[in-house]
Design an enzyme around this catalytic site. Structure first.
Site, short mmCIF file in Angstrom:
data_model
loop_
_atom_site.label_atom_id
_atom_site.label_comp_id
_atom_site.label_asym_id
_atom_site.label_seq_id
_atom_site.Cartn_x
_atom_site.Cartn_y
_atom_site.Cartn_z
N CYS A 98 5.77 -3.77 -20.76
CA CYS A 98 5.37 -5.04 -20.54
C CYS A 98 5.82 -5.79 -19.48
CB CYS A 98 5.93 -5.89 -21.88
SG CYS A 98 5.55 -7.73 -21.85
N HIS A 145 7.94 7.10 -7.87
CA HIS A 145 7.27 6.04 -7.93
C HIS A 145 6.58 5.75 -9.27
CE1 HIS A 145 6.57 6.41 -3.28
NE2 HIS A 145 7.71 5.63 -3.55
N THR A 155 1.89 14.54 2.17
CA THR A 155 2.43 13.29 2.22
C THR A 155 2.04 12.92 3.75
OG1 THR A 155 4.08 11.82 1.84
CG2 THR A 155 4.70 13.88 2.81
N CYS A 200 8.45 -8.88 -20.84
CA CYS A 200 9.62 -8.62 -21.54
C CYS A 200 10.08 -7.01 -20.86
CB CYS A 200 9.61 -8.75 -22.78
SG CYS A 200 8.73 -7.52 -23.73
N TYR A 230 -6.00 1.41 -12.86
CA TYR A 230 -5.25 2.26 -13.25
C TYR A 230 -5.63 3.16 -14.64
CZ TYR A 230 -1.56 0.89 -9.98
OH TYR A 230 -0.98 0.83 -8.79
N GLN A 273 6.25 11.53 -4.94
CA GLN A 273 5.78 10.20 -5.02
C GLN A 273 4.61 9.91 -5.90
OE1 GLN A 273 5.98 9.00 -0.54
NE2 GLN A 273 5.38 11.07 -0.42
N ASN A 274 3.97 11.02 -6.20
CA ASN A 274 2.69 10.74 -7.22
C ASN A 274 2.96 10.33 -8.67
OD1 ASN A 274 1.45 11.82 -5.01
ND2 ASN A 274 1.35 13.95 -5.78
N VAL A 275 2.05 9.90 -9.11
CA VAL A 275 2.42 9.15 -10.60
C VAL A 275 1.41 9.93 -11.45
CG1 VAL A 275 2.67 6.86 -9.64
CG2 VAL A 275 0.38 7.43 -9.95
C1 BV8 Z 1 11.13 -0.67 -1.88
C2 BV8 Z 1 2.76 3.70 -7.33
C3 BV8 Z 1 12.90 -2.25 -1.96
C4 BV8 Z 1 1.64 3.05 -7.34
C5 BV8 Z 1 3.55 3.93 -4.69
C6 BV8 Z 1 7.82 -5.52 3.08
C7 BV8 Z 1 8.12 -5.97 1.49
C8 BV8 Z 1 8.90 -5.21 0.90
C9 BV8 Z 1 8.84 -3.85 0.97
C10 BV8 Z 1 8.43 -3.35 2.38
C11 BV8 Z 1 7.91 -4.27 3.05
N1 BV8 Z 1 7.60 -3.42 4.28
C12 BV8 Z 1 7.69 -2.20 3.81
C13 BV8 Z 1 8.36 -2.13 2.56
C14 BV8 Z 1 8.66 -1.12 1.95
C15 BV8 Z 1 7.48 -0.50 1.30
C16 BV8 Z 1 6.46 0.34 2.18
O1 BV8 Z 1 6.97 1.49 2.42
N2 BV8 Z 1 5.40 -0.34 2.43
C17 BV8 Z 1 4.58 0.85 3.35
C18 BV8 Z 1 3.01 0.55 3.18
C19 BV8 Z 1 5.08 0.30 4.81
N3 BV8 Z 1 7.93 0.35 0.11
C20 BV8 Z 1 8.13 -0.48 -1.03
O2 BV8 Z 1 7.95 -1.53 -1.55
C21 BV8 Z 1 8.97 0.40 -2.08
N4 BV8 Z 1 10.07 -0.44 -2.65
O3 BV8 Z 1 11.03 -0.65 -0.77
O4 BV8 Z 1 11.87 -1.57 -2.72
C22 BV8 Z 1 12.60 -3.43 -1.44
C23 BV8 Z 1 12.16 -4.13 -2.67
C24 BV8 Z 1 11.74 -5.51 -2.40
C25 BV8 Z 1 11.78 -5.96 -1.18
C26 BV8 Z 1 12.11 -4.99 -0.06
C27 BV8 Z 1 12.57 -3.88 -0.37
C28 BV8 Z 1 8.01 0.93 -3.10
C29 BV8 Z 1 6.89 1.78 -2.49
C30 BV8 Z 1 6.15 2.44 -3.91
C31 BV8 Z 1 4.66 1.91 -3.67
N5 BV8 Z 1 3.94 2.81 -4.98
N6 BV8 Z 1 2.78 4.38 -5.60
C32 BV8 Z 1 0.31 3.65 -7.31
O5 BV8 Z 1 0.20 4.86 -7.09
O6 BV8 Z 1 -0.67 2.99 -7.54
S1 BV8 Z 1 3.31 4.50 -3.15
C33 BV8 Z 1 1.62 5.26 -3.03
O7 BV8 Z 1 1.39 5.29 -1.56
C34 BV8 Z 1 1.90 6.90 -3.40
O8 BV8 Z 1 2.74 6.87 -4.75
C35 BV8 Z 1 2.50 7.35 -2.27
O9 BV8 Z 1 3.80 7.25 -2.20
C36 BV8 Z 1 2.02 6.71 -1.15
C37 BV8 Z 1 0.65 7.21 -0.43
O10 BV8 Z 1 1.60 8.17 0.39
P1 BV8 Z 1 1.19 9.78 0.21
O11 BV8 Z 1 1.52 10.38 -1.01
O12 BV8 Z 1 1.64 10.29 1.37
O13 BV8 Z 1 -0.34 9.80 0.15
P2 BV8 Z 1 -1.47 9.45 1.26
O14 BV8 Z 1 -2.81 9.11 0.80
O15 BV8 Z 1 -0.73 8.35 2.39
O16 BV8 Z 1 -1.31 10.87 2.24
C38 BV8 Z 1 -2.05 12.03 1.47
C39 BV8 Z 1 -1.42 13.05 2.51
O17 BV8 Z 1 -2.10 14.61 2.02
C40 BV8 Z 1 -2.16 13.08 3.84
O18 BV8 Z 1 -1.25 13.22 4.98
C41 BV8 Z 1 -3.34 14.13 3.94
O19 BV8 Z 1 -3.40 14.57 5.12
C42 BV8 Z 1 -2.57 15.09 2.86
N7 BV8 Z 1 -3.65 15.88 2.29
C43 BV8 Z 1 -5.06 15.68 1.90
N8 BV8 Z 1 -5.49 16.74 1.25
C44 BV8 Z 1 -4.71 17.59 1.27
C45 BV8 Z 1 -3.41 17.25 1.76
N9 BV8 Z 1 -2.14 17.88 2.05
C46 BV8 Z 1 -2.06 19.08 1.39
N10 BV8 Z 1 -3.36 19.61 0.87
C47 BV8 Z 1 -4.47 19.07 0.61
N11 BV8 Z 1 -5.35 19.41 0.04
ZN ZN Z 2 6.64 -8.32 -23.65
#
Ligand code: BV8
Ligand code: ZN
Length: 258
Positions: A130, A122, A199, A133, A70, A104-106
């Site tokens: 922390c 996200h 996305t 806590c 990070y 969705q970006n950080v």
């Molecule tokens: C949740 C922060 C309720 C961190 C991110 C089992 C147990 C628990 C949960 C789940 C489970 N199964 C599924 C889930 C839900 C899970 C999920 O969706 N998993 C996926 C893998 C299936 N989601 C969660 O856990 C969410 N919370 O559900 O809470 C819950 C809680 C507990 C128990 C059950 C339910 C939380 C999800 C958040 C994760 N954190 N980011 C960090 O950044 O390090 S997600 C992270 O990945 C990014 O933030 C982003 O959102 C995601 C990546 O997606 P994209 O942004 O689309 O990027 P990507 O690389 O995929 O694609 C890029 C695109 O750009 C491509 O299409 C490409 O072609 C295009 N591109 C490239 N160049 C260009 C372009 N476009 C335009 N111009 C260009 N030049």
């Molecule tokens: Zn603390």
């Protein structure tokens, strides 16, 4: 510049847009040099899967590895500049009555391009707290010391309880920030147009937002170099980079007195 999606009905509808949502993923920052989540992590990170690194379990098991990743990303963002897509998205606010940016970006590139009140589904790289806590923690400015790719860096410790400081992002398996998803869904349900920019739509619940806009009667326009096949009457896809299409869209959307 006629794109494959720009039929007369669509062009007329874009002119009449009053309320727009721009929903972005990692692709909107790609032309700023920030690796997308789908890109294989480069260099020493290559052996790690981002989805497994972006979890509380990974941090608890290997805080130095995850914190190092990070901090390396934070430095990438600090050295990056907003690109023409971020700037066109910020300028879109002057063309419509109501613009909501949901990301969705950080990274903070939308804000640095001038977008206000961005909904970060996200979390944010810079909002550290922390792990134990949950007290907010302010990183000293010099924290962006050189972090080499793959370098392990021990996280700072909480001044109150001694726990590890963690990134202020939402990890897989964690809840989204209070109200963020609901606020984004509400805007998507009321808009005339949702632009889904850079996305892959693979992460939930965020990926529900574009579909909710479409189901609520809005136009849904994808901007992505990957081919996306529109399935609905009011769905279009502009194939290509965000930095190319967003400045074009800025000229076509809104700003017409009916
Ligand atoms: C949740 C922060 C309720 C961190 C991110 C089992 C147990 C628990 C949960 C789940 C489970 N199964 C599924 C889930 C839900 C899970 C999920 O969706 N998993 C996926 C893998 C299936 N989601 C969660 O856990 C969410 N919370 O559900 O809470 C819950 C809680 C507990 C128990 C059950 C339910 C939380 C999800 C958040 C994760 N954190 N980011 C960090 O950044 O390090 S997600 C992270 O990945 C990014 O933030 C982003 O959102 C995601 C990546 O997606 P994209 O942004 O689309 O990027 P990507 O690389 O995929 O694609 C890029 C695109 O750009 C491509 O299409 C490409 O072609 C295009 N591109 C490239 N160049 C260009 C372009 N476009 C335009 N111009 C260009 N030049
Ligand atoms: Zn603390």
């Amino acid at each position: 510049m006629m794109g494959q999606a720009m039929d007369p009905d669509w062009l007329a509808a874009m002119r009449r847009v009053r309320r727009a949502v721009v929903f972005t993923g990692a692709g909107v920052s790609a032309e700023s040099g920030i690796a997308t989540f789908r890109d294989a992590l480069s260099g020493l990170w290559a052996r790690y899967d981002p989805a497994s690194m972006a979890t509380a379990e990974a941090f608890a098991a290997e805080p130095d590895l995850v914190w190092g990743w990070y901090q390396w990303r934070l430095r990438q963002v600090a050295e990056a500049q907003p690109n023409p897509a971020h700037r066109a998205i910020a300028a879109l606010a002057t063309r419509v009555e109501q613009l909501t940016v949901v990301t969705q970006n950080v990274d903070d590139l939308h804000e640095r391009a001038g977008s206000c009140e961005v909904i970060h589904l996200h979390g944010s790289l810079s909002a550290t707290r922390c792990f134990d806590c949950a007290r907010p923690h302010q990183l000293p400015n010099d924290v962006l010391a050189e972090v080499a790719e793959g370098q392990r860096v021990s996280p700072p410790q909480c001044g109150f309880c001694g726990g590890w400081i963690r990134p202020g992002v939402v990890w897989f398996g964690e809840m989204l920030p209070d109200g963020a998803f609901e606020q984004a869904l509400d805007a998507a349900g009321k808009c005339d147009l949702l632009l889904a920019v850079g996305t892959s739509g693979q992460v939930y619940p965020a990926a529900h937002i574009p579909q909710h806009a479409l189901a609520s009667g809005a136009w849904l326009v994808h901007v992505n170099p990957d081919p996306i096949a529109p399935r609905a009457e009011r769905e279009r896809a502009l194939q290509g980079p965000a930095g190319h299409w967003l400045p074009q869209l800025l000229e076509l959307i809104g700003d017409v007195d009916d």
